[in-house]
Enzyme design. Structure first.
Site, short mmCIF file in Angstrom:
data_model
loop_
_atom_site.label_atom_id
_atom_site.label_comp_id
_atom_site.label_asym_id
_atom_site.label_seq_id
_atom_site.Cartn_x
_atom_site.Cartn_y
_atom_site.Cartn_z
N ASP A 136 0.86 -1.18 0.00
CA ASP A 136 0.00 0.00 0.00
C ASP A 136 0.89 1.24 0.00
O ASP A 136 2.04 1.18 0.46
CB ASP A 136 -0.86 0.04 1.28
CG ASP A 136 -2.00 -0.97 1.26
OD1 ASP A 136 -2.33 -1.51 0.19
OD2 ASP A 136 -2.58 -1.21 2.35
N ARG A 187 -1.47 -0.47 -8.61
CA ARG A 187 -2.85 -0.12 -8.22
C ARG A 187 -2.91 1.41 -8.24
O ARG A 187 -2.11 2.07 -7.58
CB ARG A 187 -3.15 -0.62 -6.81
CG ARG A 187 -4.51 -0.15 -6.29
CD ARG A 187 -4.63 -0.25 -4.77
NE ARG A 187 -4.64 -1.62 -4.30
CZ ARG A 187 -4.21 -1.97 -3.07
NH1 ARG A 187 -3.73 -1.06 -2.24
NH2 ARG A 187 -4.26 -3.22 -2.70
P1 FDA Z 1 -14.13 9.59 -4.33
O1 FDA Z 1 -13.57 9.87 -2.99
O2 FDA Z 1 -14.26 10.73 -5.30
O3 FDA Z 1 -15.53 8.91 -4.12
C1 FDA Z 1 -16.39 8.56 -5.20
C2 FDA Z 1 -17.63 7.90 -4.60
O4 FDA Z 1 -17.29 6.69 -3.98
C3 FDA Z 1 -18.30 8.70 -3.48
O5 FDA Z 1 -19.19 9.65 -4.01
C4 FDA Z 1 -18.99 7.60 -2.70
O6 FDA Z 1 -20.17 7.20 -3.36
C5 FDA Z 1 -18.03 6.47 -2.78
N1 FDA Z 1 -17.09 6.45 -1.64
C6 FDA Z 1 -15.77 6.77 -1.65
N2 FDA Z 1 -15.22 6.57 -0.43
C7 FDA Z 1 -16.21 6.14 0.38
C8 FDA Z 1 -16.28 5.75 1.74
N3 FDA Z 1 -15.22 5.79 2.53
N4 FDA Z 1 -17.46 5.37 2.25
C9 FDA Z 1 -18.57 5.30 1.44
N5 FDA Z 1 -18.56 5.66 0.14
C10 FDA Z 1 -17.41 6.06 -0.39
N6 FDA Z 1 -5.22 5.20 -0.74
C11 FDA Z 1 -3.91 5.42 -0.50
O7 FDA Z 1 -3.50 6.56 -0.29
N7 FDA Z 1 -3.03 4.36 -0.48
C12 FDA Z 1 -3.43 3.09 -0.75
O8 FDA Z 1 -2.60 2.18 -0.74
C13 FDA Z 1 -4.81 2.86 -1.02
N8 FDA Z 1 -5.28 1.60 -1.27
C14 FDA Z 1 -6.58 1.44 -1.70
C15 FDA Z 1 -7.04 0.20 -2.12
C16 FDA Z 1 -8.31 0.05 -2.66
C17 FDA Z 1 -8.76 -1.28 -3.14
C18 FDA Z 1 -9.17 1.19 -2.75
C19 FDA Z 1 -10.53 1.10 -3.36
C20 FDA Z 1 -8.74 2.42 -2.29
C21 FDA Z 1 -7.47 2.56 -1.74
N9 FDA Z 1 -7.03 3.78 -1.27
C22 FDA Z 1 -5.68 3.97 -1.00
C23 FDA Z 1 -7.99 4.88 -0.98
C24 FDA Z 1 -8.12 5.87 -2.13
O9 FDA Z 1 -6.95 6.65 -2.23
C25 FDA Z 1 -9.31 6.83 -1.90
O10 FDA Z 1 -9.09 7.55 -0.72
C26 FDA Z 1 -10.66 6.12 -1.79
O11 FDA Z 1 -10.76 5.06 -2.70
C27 FDA Z 1 -11.82 7.09 -2.07
O12 FDA Z 1 -11.67 7.62 -3.35
P2 FDA Z 1 -12.55 7.17 -4.63
O13 FDA Z 1 -11.60 6.87 -5.73
O14 FDA Z 1 -13.48 6.09 -4.28
O15 FDA Z 1 -13.29 8.48 -5.10
#
Ligand code: FDA
Length: 311
Positions: A136, A187
């Site tokens: 990560d 990723r």
């Molecule tokens: P965004 O935040 O724009 O959200 C889009 C939509 O997704 C929201 O409108 C909501 O519907 C839904 N959503 C997002 N987060 C939610 C939550 N917590 N609860 C409910 N709904 C939510 N980061 C990092 O810095 N280092 C890492 O190693 C990782 N590893 C990682 C693995 C995996 C499998 C995932 C999916 C994510 C990570 N992340 C991460 C976290 C990533 O950086 C980010 O903070 C989150 O995925 C939220 O961003 P989105 O891309 O979902 O978009």
């Protein structure tokens, strides 16, 4: 993604010891406790049961034994030994062999060499057992060391190792071709940490624009990229891009967090896309949990609701 001020507020709360103590006492106490929405359990057996259920629905999973920012080499050593037992338990269970881990859990705050050595201790049995191991990406003070450790071990032949890049950071524009050039699996995430405006985009629109560009680059040049996001607009853009470019569905996967957008996880699976669910477990769940609240303050409402209903 939410604005930088709310993210900073939740990061501040994550460092509050009294809150951590209270949450740790009540958050996982029963099957309906609030932290269970995002955390599979405190034991590897609970995590494996969740992993099995996910696979039963046609998705795949990566297990993350929670822990970060350990302050002593003894703790790092203990976490490394725990991984040995976790790998054995995964093999015995028959679920998919894929784990995610953090280098500050392996001692990166204390010694880069120790973290590297500990990761190698995990990678040796992991490679022999056919595991894929993802490092990560933590906040920006660790980016250089993380990429260096990754490259060092990759050059030793641990090509079962992958890494994460964060679109929010300006530097990712340069890191991406560097890691892709090695043929390593990346990723792509937006970035979960509060970062300064000198080094990172602050507005969701800017982060999303970077993500879209980097996603297209990965889909055309990367080795089995993981598009880790719950952002429906980005996922739609990815689907349209691969269709236009004739990129097969088995050349990449979507990844999402346990407990987030289960509806989207299921619909993508029905459409024939690969979806891997990131399944965190372990007793050190508080900082991870607070990052999930920080991404979506509406989640605080459900925590409060479940606290009231448990009384
Ligand atoms: P965004 O935040 O724009 O959200 C889009 C939509 O997704 C929201 O409108 C909501 O519907 C839904 N959503 C997002 N987060 C939610 C939550 N917590 N609860 C409910 N709904 C939510 N980061 C990092 O810095 N280092 C890492 O190693 C990782 N590893 C990682 C693995 C995996 C499998 C995932 C999916 C994510 C990570 N992340 C991460 C976290 C990533 O950086 C980010 O903070 C989150 O995925 C939220 O961003 P989105 O891309 O979902 O978009």
């Amino acid at each position: 993604m939410i604005d930088a001020a709310s993210k900073a507020f939740f990061h501040f709360l994550a460092r509050n010891e009294s809150l951590k103590h209270l949450a740790s006492k009540y958050g996982m106490a029963s099957d309906t406790s609030f932290a269970r929405r995002f955390i599979a359990g405190e034991t590897v057996d609970e995590a494996i049961a969740v992993a099995r259920a996910i696979e039963g629905r046609g998705l795949s999973q990566t297990l993350d034994y929670l822990g970060e920012s350990v302050a002593t080499l003894e703790e790092a050593d203990a976490a490394t030994a725990d991984y040995g037992r976790i790998l054995d338990a995964i093999v015995a269970s028959g679920v998919g062999r894929n784990i995610s881990l953090k280098l500050t859990q392996l001692g990166l705050d204390v010694s880069t060499d120790a973290a590297l050595g500990n990761l190698r201790r995990i990678l040796e049995p992991a490679k022999a057992g056919g595991f894929f191991v993802r490092i990560d990406m933590e906040n920006s003070p660790y980016t250089d060391q993380t990429l260096e450790i990754f490259e060092h071990l990759w050059n030793e032949g641990f090509t079962n190792l992958g890494v994460v890049l964060q679109s929010a950071l300006f530097r990712t524009a340069k890191d991406l071709p560097r890691v892709v050039g090695r043929g390593a699996r990346i990723r792509l995430v937006k970035g979960a940490y509060k970062e300064d405006a000198e080094i990172a985009y602050q507005r969701k629109a800017d982060v999303d624009e970077e993500y879209l560009m980097q996603m297209e680059y990965l889909l055309t040049h990367g080795n089995f990229p993981a598009l880790a996001t719950h952002d429906a607009a980005i996922i739609d853009a990815a689907k349209a891009f691969v269709t236009r470019q004739g990129i097969a569905k088995d050349r990449f996967e979507f990844q999402m967090l346990y407990g987030v957008r289960r509806d989207l996880q299921a619909s993508l699976t029905r459409e024939g896309y690969g979806v891997r669910v990131y399944v965190p477990f372990g007793r050190q769940w508080f900082p991870y949990f607070m990052r999930r609240l920080g991404e979506r303050p509406a989640n605080v409402g459900f925590v409060l609701k479940s606290l009231v209903s448990e009384r």
